[in-house]
Design a protein around this motif. Structure first.
Motif, PDB file in Angstrom:
ATOM      1  N   ALA A  88      56.866  26.233  50.234  1.00 45.74           N
ATOM      2  CA  ALA A  88      55.645  25.460  50.391  1.00 45.74           C
ATOM      3  C   ALA A  88      54.258  26.678  50.558  1.00 45.74           C
ATOM      4  N   ASP A  89      54.616  27.810  50.599  1.00 49.56           N
ATOM      5  CA  ASP A  89      53.507  28.813  50.887  1.00 49.56           C
ATOM      6  C   ASP A  89      52.831  28.830  49.424  1.00 49.56           C
ATOM      7  N   SER A  90      51.287  28.908  49.874  1.00 48.17           N
ATOM      8  CA  SER A  90      50.424  29.166  48.674  1.00 48.17           C
ATOM      9  C   SER A  90      50.616  30.389  47.991  1.00 48.17           C
ATOM     10  N   VAL A  91      50.299  30.354  46.506  1.00 48.64           N
ATOM     11  CA  VAL A  91      50.378  31.320  45.837  1.00 48.64           C
ATOM     12  C   VAL A  91      49.252  32.510  46.156  1.00 48.64           C
ATOM     13  N   GLU A  92      48.132  32.201  46.841  1.00 50.94           N
ATOM     14  CA  GLU A  92      47.147  33.133  47.278  1.00 50.94           C
ATOM     15  C   GLU A  92      47.770  33.714  48.467  1.00 50.94           C
ATOM     16  N   SER A  93      48.553  33.216  49.415  1.00 51.77           N
ATOM     17  CA  SER A  93      49.075  34.028  50.583  1.00 51.77           C
ATOM     18  C   SER A  93      50.075  34.921  50.180  1.00 51.77           C
ATOM     19  N   ILE A  94      50.859  34.572  48.999  1.00 46.32           N
ATOM     20  CA  ILE A  94      51.855  35.636  48.493  1.00 46.32           C
ATOM     21  C   ILE A  94      51.229  36.838  48.046  1.00 46.32           C
ATOM     22  N   MET A  95      50.021  36.548  47.285  1.00 43.37           N
ATOM     23  CA  MET A  95      49.172  37.794  46.599  1.00 43.37           C
ATOM     24  C   MET A  95      48.752  38.530  47.782  1.00 43.37           C
ATOM     25  N   GLU A  96      48.099  37.967  48.929  1.00 46.33           N
ATOM     26  CA  GLU A  96      47.761  38.912  50.181  1.00 46.33           C
ATOM     27  C   GLU A  96      48.850  39.573  50.712  1.00 46.33           C
ATOM     28  N   MET A  97      50.150  38.855  50.834  1.00 49.95           N
ATOM     29  CA  MET A  97      51.226  39.522  51.381  1.00 49.95           C
ATOM     30  C   MET A  97      51.383  40.776  50.622  1.00 49.95           C
ATOM     31  N   ILE A 139      50.666  32.786  36.782  1.00 55.48           N
ATOM     32  CA  ILE A 139      50.378  31.431  37.278  1.00 55.48           C
ATOM     33  C   ILE A 139      48.988  31.273  37.490  1.00 55.48           C
ATOM     34  N   ARG A 140      48.238  32.676  37.934  1.00 59.01           N
ATOM     35  CA  ARG A 140      46.975  32.635  38.181  1.00 59.01           C
ATOM     36  C   ARG A 140      46.250  32.752  36.831  1.00 59.01           C
ATOM     37  N   ILE A 141      46.640  33.452  35.902  1.00 60.70           N
ATOM     38  CA  ILE A 141      45.708  33.252  34.647  1.00 60.70           C
ATOM     39  C   ILE A 141      46.060  31.849  34.234  1.00 60.70           C
ATOM     40  N   ALA A 142      46.916  31.289  34.011  1.00 58.59           N
ATOM     41  CA  ALA A 142      46.958  29.859  33.674  1.00 58.59           C
ATOM     42  C   ALA A 142      46.078  28.976  34.331  1.00 58.59           C
ATOM     43  N   GLU A 143      45.851  29.190  35.688  1.00 62.91           N
ATOM     44  CA  GLU A 143      45.021  28.325  36.578  1.00 62.91           C
ATOM     45  C   GLU A 143      43.758  28.557  36.032  1.00 62.91           C
ATOM     46  N   VAL A 168      42.650  29.667  33.172  1.00 61.24           N
ATOM     47  CA  VAL A 168      42.284  29.305  31.700  1.00 61.24           C
ATOM     48  C   VAL A 168      42.108  27.795  31.949  1.00 61.24           C
ATOM     49  N   ARG A 169      43.101  27.029  32.769  1.00 58.87           N
ATOM     50  CA  ARG A 169      42.901  25.546  32.845  1.00 58.87           C
ATOM     51  C   ARG A 169      41.362  25.335  33.358  1.00 58.87           C
ATOM     52  N   GLU A 170      40.978  26.044  34.555  1.00 59.19           N
ATOM     53  CA  GLU A 170      39.682  25.757  35.246  1.00 59.19           C
ATOM     54  C   GLU A 170      38.590  26.015  34.253  1.00 59.19           C
ATOM     55  N   ALA A 171      38.673  27.032  33.161  1.00 57.61           N
ATOM     56  CA  ALA A 171      37.714  27.214  32.387  1.00 57.61           C
ATOM     57  C   ALA A 171      37.526  26.382  31.143  1.00 57.61           C
ATOM     58  N   ALA A 172      38.852  25.631  30.872  1.00 59.97           N
ATOM     59  CA  ALA A 172      38.630  24.566  29.710  1.00 59.97           C
ATOM     60  C   ALA A 172      38.042  23.323  30.253  1.00 59.97           C
ATOM     61  N   VAL A 173      38.314  22.803  31.746  1.00 59.04           N
ATOM     62  CA  VAL A 173      37.675  21.951  32.349  1.00 59.04           C
ATOM     63  C   VAL A 173      36.203  21.908  32.803  1.00 59.04           C
ATOM     64  N   LEU A 174      35.754  23.173  32.794  1.00 62.73           N
ATOM     65  CA  LEU A 174      34.361  23.492  32.877  1.00 62.73           C
ATOM     66  C   LEU A 174      33.599  23.553  31.518  1.00 62.73           C
TER      67      LEU A 174
END
Ligand code: AMP
Length: 145
Positions: A86-95, A125-129, A131-137
């Motif tokens: 359940a931990d966020s991907v951001e928290s793993i990056m920071e760790m 997973i961050r790159i995929a995210e 790319v998805r955000e850029a497409a939505v924008l």
């Protein structure tokens, strides 16, 4: 995004090695599986530590080829930092950034390893995210004009 999203994509295989195995065996397993770290099982079967390609390189740099005959337990990192699904991907990056390591074992509710996350998985997973955000924008902007 949570760690479980990474595991749903890559699977939950955890490749382990016994603490009594040699560094030569570690190098073989890492190479055969094209991975950078293994979880180390202690004599009682529990998680004893983690050994990565960096540890093998450091041992060989210090002791030469003779290090390849030494046991994993002499070179592994004990008590590795771990995460839950359940931990966020951001928290793993920071760790990973703070600890300067590229692998984090995932533990289940029973405290047993149920996956491994590498820095490559996090970047993917961050790159995929992104790319998805850029497409939505892009869609939003083109719908507005
Ligand atoms: P790595 O960057 O993952 O190849 O590992 C660099 C160093 O950190 C090696 O000495 C590893 O044994 C150690 N290490 C790897 N993963 C972890 C972790 N999750 N917690 C603590 N140490 C780790």
């Amino acid at each position: 995004m949570q760690v479980r999203h990474i595991l749903e994509d890559k699977g939950r295989d955890v490749i382990t090695v016994a603490s009594t195995a040699t560094l030569q065996e570690v190098a073989r397993i890492l190479s055969d599986n094209r991975i950078g770290a293994l979880l180390v099982k202690g004599k009682a079967g529990g998680l004893a530590g983690i050994i990565s390609e960096r540890d093998v390189v450091r041992a060989v740099a210090d002791k030469g080829a003779a290090a390849l005959g030494e046991a994993v337990e002499r070179h592994m990192t004990r008590n590795p930092q771990t995460c839950g699904e359940a931990d966020s991907v951001e928290s793993i990056m920071e760790m990973m950034t703070r600890g300067r390591f590229r692998h984090v074992p995932v533990l289940g509710d029973d405290d047993q390893p149920c996956g491994m996350v590498s820095i490559g998985d996090v970047v993917k997973i961050r790159i995929a995210e992104t790319v998805r955000e850029a497409a939505v924008l892009r869609d939003y902007i083109s719908a507005a004009v």
